[in-house]
Design a protein around this motif. Structure first.
Motif, short mmCIF file in Angstrom:
data_model
loop_
_atom_site.label_atom_id
_atom_site.label_comp_id
_atom_site.label_asym_id
_atom_site.label_seq_id
_atom_site.Cartn_x
_atom_site.Cartn_y
_atom_site.Cartn_z
N MET A 1 0.87 -1.17 0.00
CA MET A 1 0.00 0.00 0.00
C MET A 1 0.90 1.22 0.00
O MET A 1 1.84 1.31 0.81
N TYR A 2 0.65 2.15 -0.91
CA TYR A 2 1.54 3.30 -1.02
C TYR A 2 0.81 4.53 -1.54
O TYR A 2 -0.29 4.44 -2.08
N SER A 3 1.46 5.66 -1.37
CA SER A 3 0.99 6.92 -1.96
C SER A 3 2.07 7.41 -2.92
O SER A 3 3.21 6.95 -2.88
N ILE A 4 1.72 8.33 -3.78
CA ILE A 4 2.68 8.95 -4.70
C ILE A 4 2.62 10.46 -4.49
O ILE A 4 1.54 11.06 -4.55
N ASP A 5 3.77 11.07 -4.21
CA ASP A 5 3.79 12.51 -3.95
C ASP A 5 3.78 13.32 -5.25
O ASP A 5 3.79 12.75 -6.36
N LYS A 6 3.77 14.64 -5.13
CA LYS A 6 3.63 15.52 -6.31
C LYS A 6 4.83 15.42 -7.25
O LYS A 6 4.75 15.83 -8.41
N ASN A 7 5.94 14.87 -6.75
CA ASN A 7 7.12 14.69 -7.60
C ASN A 7 7.17 13.29 -8.23
O ASN A 7 8.14 12.94 -8.88
N GLY A 8 6.12 12.51 -8.00
CA GLY A 8 6.06 11.18 -8.58
C GLY A 8 6.79 10.12 -7.78
O GLY A 8 6.97 8.99 -8.26
N LYS A 9 7.18 10.45 -6.55
CA LYS A 9 7.90 9.48 -5.72
C LYS A 9 6.93 8.62 -4.93
O LYS A 9 5.96 9.11 -4.35
N GLU A 10 7.21 7.32 -4.90
CA GLU A 10 6.36 6.36 -4.19
C GLU A 10 6.76 6.25 -2.73
O GLU A 10 7.95 6.15 -2.42
N HIS A 11 5.77 6.27 -1.85
CA HIS A 11 6.01 6.13 -0.41
C HIS A 11 5.19 4.92 0.09
O HIS A 11 3.97 5.00 0.20
N ILE A 12 5.89 3.83 0.39
CA ILE A 12 5.19 2.62 0.83
C ILE A 12 4.78 2.75 2.29
O ILE A 12 5.61 3.00 3.16
N ILE A 13 3.50 2.59 2.54
CA ILE A 13 2.93 2.72 3.88
C ILE A 13 2.96 1.37 4.60
O ILE A 13 3.24 1.29 5.79
N GLN A 14 2.66 0.30 3.85
CA GLN A 14 2.55 -1.01 4.48
C GLN A 14 2.78 -2.11 3.45
O GLN A 14 2.44 -1.95 2.27
N PHE A 15 3.37 -3.19 3.89
CA PHE A 15 3.39 -4.44 3.14
C PHE A 15 2.40 -5.39 3.79
O PHE A 15 2.18 -5.33 5.00
N ALA A 16 1.84 -6.29 3.00
CA ALA A 16 0.93 -7.30 3.55
C ALA A 16 1.28 -8.66 2.95
O ALA A 16 0.85 -8.99 1.85
N PRO A 17 2.10 -9.45 3.66
CA PRO A 17 2.38 -10.83 3.22
C PRO A 17 1.25 -11.76 3.67
O PRO A 17 0.19 -11.30 4.12
N GLU A 18 1.49 -13.06 3.55
CA GLU A 18 0.46 -14.05 3.90
C GLU A 18 -0.08 -13.84 5.32
O GLU A 18 0.66 -13.55 6.25
N SER A 19 -1.40 -13.98 5.43
CA SER A 19 -2.14 -13.88 6.70
C SER A 19 -2.24 -12.46 7.26
O SER A 19 -2.63 -12.27 8.41
N TRP A 20 -1.93 -11.47 6.44
CA TRP A 20 -2.09 -10.07 6.86
C TRP A 20 -3.35 -9.49 6.24
O TRP A 20 -3.78 -9.89 5.16
N LEU A 21 -3.91 -8.51 6.94
CA LEU A 21 -5.03 -7.73 6.43
C LEU A 21 -4.51 -6.36 5.98
O LEU A 21 -3.59 -5.81 6.57
N ILE A 22 -5.14 -5.83 4.93
CA ILE A 22 -4.75 -4.49 4.46
C ILE A 22 -5.97 -3.82 3.86
O ILE A 22 -6.80 -4.48 3.22
N SER A 23 -6.10 -2.50 4.08
CA SER A 23 -7.22 -1.75 3.54
C SER A 23 -6.96 -0.26 3.77
O SER A 23 -6.14 0.11 4.60
N ASP A 24 -7.66 0.58 3.01
CA ASP A 24 -7.67 2.01 3.32
C ASP A 24 -8.89 2.25 4.19
O ASP A 24 -10.02 2.37 3.71
N ARG A 25 -8.66 2.30 5.48
CA ARG A 25 -9.78 2.36 6.43
C ARG A 25 -10.57 3.66 6.29
O ARG A 25 -11.80 3.67 6.44
N SER A 26 -9.89 4.77 6.02
CA SER A 26 -10.60 6.05 5.86
C SER A 26 -11.59 5.99 4.70
O SER A 26 -12.73 6.44 4.80
N SER A 27 -11.15 5.41 3.60
CA SER A 27 -12.01 5.29 2.44
C SER A 27 -13.12 4.27 2.69
O SER A 27 -14.29 4.51 2.36
N LEU A 28 -12.77 3.15 3.29
CA LEU A 28 -13.72 2.06 3.52
C LEU A 28 -14.86 2.46 4.45
O LEU A 28 -16.03 2.19 4.17
N TYR A 29 -14.51 3.10 5.56
CA TYR A 29 -15.51 3.37 6.59
C TYR A 29 -16.14 4.76 6.50
O TYR A 29 -17.20 4.99 7.05
N PHE A 30 -15.47 5.69 5.81
CA PHE A 30 -16.01 7.05 5.72
C PHE A 30 -16.35 7.44 4.28
O PHE A 30 -16.66 8.59 4.00
#
Length: 197
Positions: A57-86
């Motif tokens: 899971m990552y974002s991309i800044d205004k300069n096009g650079k990728e910023h990884i927020i989280q990795f999710a290997p086997e048995s991990w959960l991942i989601s954008d909670r702000s988008s999902l719940y709000f």
């Protein structure tokens, strides 16, 4: 569905003989490497559970650079909670780093679990609190720890990822350049070599 069944039984306290009932509340899909599960501007509709493979899971800044927020290997959960719940448009991307088998959990998955198996409510609440704690620790780490300290924490959190992801992704997660990561690894190798003498 070995990983989800273990997760439900061991982490969420669902009786082992009942874990298959939970499959009514999720879909499983094969996701090829580099495919997106979520992109910037979309509404996130699911919580993703990794049965097999690796997501980032990552974002991309205004300069096009990728910023990884989280990795999710086997048995991990991942989601954008702000988008999902709000119901907010996501500012993140969720992408397959490897070929994956992903369970798409509906937002009310855990509520339905608690309805069927009331003993799982305490475990579910603890999971949420651990997630919040993890995010707080990550923010504190990025603000106040050295690159070496962050790298050592990364190894502890994701012990099997060093051989699964390229160095630039690890550097992105740590908030440093790949060159800085190379220096950190060389310095740690030197320290270990000296310690072994």
């Amino acid at each position: 569905m070995k990983n989800i069944n273990n997760y439900l039984a061991k982490v969420l306290n669902v009786p082992i003989e009942k874990v298959n009932m939970c499959s009514l509340h999720y879909e499983i899909k094969k996701i090829p490497k580099n495919q997106f599960l979520l992109q910037y501007g979309e509404i996130c509709r699911y919580i993703f559970f990794v049965e097999k493979g690796l997501l980032k899971m990552y974002s991309i800044d205004k300069n096009g650079k990728e910023h990884i927020i989280q990795f999710a290997p086997e048995s991990w959960l991942i989601s954008d909670r702000s988008s999902l719940y709000f119901n907010e448009k996501s500012i993140y991307y969720i992408e397959a780093v490897e070929d994956c088998e992903i369970l798409f959990l509906h937002p009310d998955f855990f509520n339905k679990l608690v309805e069927q198996f009331p003993n799982s409510i305490e475990r579910s609440d603890i999971l949420l609190q651990k997630h919040i704690r993890s995010l707080q620790n990550r923010i504190n780490s990025l603000l106040g720890e050295t690159a070496e300290e962050r790298y050592l924490k990364f190894i502890k959190m994701y012990p099997d990822l060093l051989l699964r992801v390229p160095q630039w992704m690890i550097a992105s997660y740590l908030g440093i350049t790949p060159e800085s990561l190379s220096r950190v690894r060389k310095e740690l190798a030197r320290k270990n070599f000296v310690a072994d003498k």
